[in-house]
Motif scaffolding. Structure first.
Motif: not given
Length: 260
Positions: A169-174
């Motif tokens: 979530l922090e990495s902006g994952a799909p």
């Protein structure tokens, strides 16, 4: 005078013969009485042996039932006790059904043939089931060891996957990748539940075994795909190395049945 003496002599001879005959009858009666007492005493001894064996068989049948339940629950000592109880039951039942030559004990009377046959059929069934439990000792113990290991490992595994989800979530994952990572935690919980159902031996155990195999296979394939993709987790524990979108295209990540 001579005629009187002859009659008296003849009478005495008859009297002596009668007395002798009575003595013989008395002796024979005494011998028969002692033989009857001996027979009754012998039969009483046999009955005592029969009763002792029958009483022990009742105790042994309870031990077999108790040890079978404990063995199915993964208690290693129960398998040893179950084997001993099975062998002892078989030996004592043999004394009743076939006799014991060592002490001259004959089989139970023929008048009990119907009851003996009924018990023999029950024992054949019980022995077959007992033998099956004993034959599966290593499998049962291994399964319980697996269940114990899973019960200790899965909670920690779920904590680790929660961290993975946070990192994604922090990495902006799909969202699809986050969903797969979350599902891994649920799959781990369902795997543990399936193992416990299998070990319980209830009517759902076969279905649970099938579900366990499918869930464990899916969990492993997804995990391997994630590891091979070397995801760039936003954490010092997971250094960035190369693109991580490949594992999201893993077929089982989208085609599997939903976790319930």
């Amino acid at each position: 005078m001579r005629k009187i003496n002859a009659n008296a002599l003849l009478s005495g001879v008859r009297s002596n013969t009668l007395i002798t005959g009575l003595f013989v009858v008395l002796i024979v009666a005494i011998v028969l009485l002692f033989a009857n007492f001996a027979y009754i005493n012998t039969q009483a001894d046999y009955d005592n042996e029969y009763i002792a064996h029958a009483g022990e068989l009742r105790v042994l049948s309870q031990r077999i039932a108790k040890n079978a339940v404990e063995a199915a629950a993964g208690t290693q000592e129960a398998f040893v006790s179950l084997k001993e109880a099975r062998n002892e039951f078989d030996k004592r039942w043999g004394y009743l059904a076939q006799g014991d030559e060592a002490i001259g004990l004959p089989p139970v009377p023929q008048s009990l043939a119907t009851e003996v046959e009924a018990v023999q059929q029950d024992w054949n069934t019980l022995r077959r089931d007992t033998d099956a439990i004993l034959a599966s000792e290593q499998t049962v113990l291994s399964l319980h060891q697996v269940a114990t290991t899973l019960a200790e490992t899965i909670p920690q595994l779920q904590v680790e996957y929660e961290e993975v989800v946070d990192i994604l979530l922090e990495s902006g994952a799909p969202a699809a990748q986050v969903s797969v990572a979350q599902r891994q935690s649920l799959l781990a919980e369902r795997i543990l539940g399936s193992v416990n159902k299998v070990l319980s031996g209830d009517e759902d155990s076969v279905q649970a075994a099938d579900m366990f195999g499918r869930d464990a296979s899916l969990f492993g394939r997804v995990l391997n795909a994630m590891l091979e993709a070397t995801l760039p987790w936003a954490s010092p524990r997971y250094p960035t190395r190369k693109p991580w979108t490949a594992w999201a295209r893993f077929p089982s990540c989208s085609s599997s049945s939903p976790v319930r």
